[in-house]
Scaffold this active site. Structure first.
Site: not given
Ligand SMILES: *[C@@H]1O[C@H](CO)[C@@H](O)[C@H](O)[C@H]1NC(C)=O
Ligand SMILES: *[C@@H]1O[C@H](CO)[C@@H](O)[C@H](O)[C@H]1NC(C)=O
Ligand SMILES: *[C@@H]1O[C@H](CO)[C@@H](O)[C@H](O)[C@H]1NC(C)=O
Ligand SMILES: *[C@@H]1O[C@H](CO)[C@@H](O)[C@H](O)[C@H]1NC(C)=O
Ligand SMILES: *[C@@H]1O[C@H](CO)[C@@H](O)[C@H](O)[C@H]1NC(C)=O
Ligand SMILES: *[C@@H]1O[C@H](CO)[C@@H](O)[C@H](O)[C@H]1NC(C)=O
Length: 393
Positions: A140-142, A157
């Site tokens: 899961v990431c931003t 990121r």
């Protein structure tokens, strides 16, 4: 009696959710985290050159050797987790050979590269295949794309990995996340001794989830959870229907072989995929930036930068932009709040680093922060830590 019990339980849960919705771990936007230091910084990562002129089976040998201990450790842990679900050892062995077989069905050059890594560190091929598949499932990431007032584009990121993979109660850490940090490396892919693209990634993994193609584009990929998810695509693959792309193989292919923002955008929009995904793409010219929300077959939405209408940044976590994020996992609003506070005239890589250092955008799953700048072909990555109190995801 029973029904009222259920209602009471549901009410209690709703109340608990409402309390949690005011994220107890949220904080003011961080300032002056850059250059990285202090408790939220866990170290720099080494750079390796990957020579694309070598046969695929030899490209990763040096890196695999250097990271052999760490990689074997992670593979052992993944196997133990799998074993805790599996009925017998025979079942595990069968599974391992099944995964080895999947490895042989992967497209060139990925099949050869994975084989090369397995033989370099002398582990079963199936283990490396599992590792490559797990990465796509548990990430899961931003991701953030932003344009400054002069038209320069920035892309960054946080890599958040290890969800549900072993919460360590004593240390308040995800044990897999801890094991993965030492595997982070910066990669410089070269042909004829010249950089084709740069990335940062976990050693042992041959797809790409972030990268910069100097002067052309930057690209990151985020997981998209959906009912029509990766499992169906994986099953179809096993059953012989193999016309969809593995997502991170597509991004690797584009970083290696695509020559323009438009071409990359077209392929990310139209290529059939094995699982849903978000692609975050930015070019080298003002206004070239978009988030492509993909189902397996089509683009559900393309969200473009639009400077005239004041859209100078885009943020993607792991939710469709037209839906609210999951109430227990709202990293999107905190990131937007900090971008709004920063304002376009003050945006820069250090400013974005501050935003990605703010809880809960920074959380217990965060392995690393990567900053990309296209015109200089620049990449920098840092290992992260989120000191307690900190959101578990
Ligand atoms: C938990 O923390 C202790 C002390 O820092 C360390 O020795 C131990 O290895 C950690 N456990 C895990 C599973 O990371
Ligand atoms: C790349 O550089 C090395 C050493 O600098 C040299 O031996 C090699 O021939 C070069 N390869 C190409 C394809 O130019
Ligand atoms: C990328 O943008 C920079 C700054 O505008 C420009 O100098 C450079 O020529 C561009 N690179 C390419 C390959 O178009
Ligand atoms: C890029 O194109 C070359 C030449 O067609 C091909 O050999 C290579 O496998 C491609 N790279 C990827 C990652 O698909
Ligand atoms: C950030 O600013 C945009 C544009 O003004 C606004 O639509 C959005 O609601 C703001 N978000 C937050 C979290 O402050
Ligand atoms: C934004 O930039 C202006 C001018 O460069 C500076 O005065 C101001 O302090 C900056 N604001 C922040 C929040 O860094």
């Amino acid at each position: 009696m029973r029904a009222s019990g259920v209602v009471a339980a549901a009410t209690a849960l709703a109340a608990a959710l409402a309390v949690l919705a005011k994220d107890p771990f949220a904080e003011e936007c961080r300032r002056q985290e850059y250059p990285p230091s202090g408790p939220r910084f866990k170290g720099k990562i080494p750079t390796y050159i990957i020579n694309l002129d070598l046969p695929p089976s030899e490209r990763w040998t040096q890196l695999a050797h250097d990271k052999q201990t760490e990689l074997t450790g992670v593979l052992q842990t993944l196997k133990k987790m799998l074993a805790s679900f599996a009925p017998t050892e025979k079942f595990i062995a069968a599974l391992e050979s099944k995964f080895a077989w999947i490895g042989s069905t992967l497209p060139y050059p990925f099949n050869e590269e994975i084989k090369g890594i397995a033989s370099a560190i002398n582990v079963p091929l199936g283990d490396i295949v599992v590792f490559n598949i797990f990465y796509e499932i548990f990430t899961v990431c931003t991701s953030i794309v932003a344009e400054d007032s002069s038209g320069k584009l920035y892309h960054a990121r946080n890599l958040d990995f290890g969800l549900f993979l072993g919460w360590d109660v004593k240390n308040s850490t995800w044990s897999t996340t801890e094991l993965l940090r030492p595997l982070m490396v910066s990669l410089d892919f070269q042909r004829n001794n010249k950089t084709v693209f740069k990335s940062s990634n976990l050693a042992g993994y041959v797809g790409m989830i972030s990268g910069v193609k100097p002067g052309i584009f930057t690209l990151t990929m985020n997981e998209r959870f959906s009912v029509d998810g990766g499992y169906i695509g994986l099953f179809e693959w096993i059953l012989g229907q193999r016309d969809g792309w593995w997502m991170s193989f597509l991004t690797r292919n584009l970083l290696e072989n695509s020559t323009s923002y438009e071409d990359a955008k077209e392929k990310l929009t139209n290529t059939k995929l094995l699982a849903p995904a978000y692609f975050i793409l930015a070019g080298n010219k003002s206004g070239e930036g978009c988030i492509i929300t993909r189902s397996r077959t089509t683009a559900l939405d393309i969200w473009n930068l639009d400077l005239k209408r004041g859209i100078w940044y885009l943020v993607e976590t792991n939710y469709d932009r037209w839906k609210d994020p999951f109430v227990l996992d709202n990293r999107r609003d905190p990131a937007m709040k900090c971008l709004n506070q920063t304002k376009q005239e003050n945006i820069s890589l250090p400013a974005i680093f501050n935003i990605l250092s703010t809880k809960p955008v920074l959380n217990k799953l965060t392995v690393s922060t990567t900053l990309l700048e296209v015109s200089e072909g620049h990449i920098e990555s840092y290992l992260r830590d989120c000191p307690t109190p900190c959101s578990p995801w």
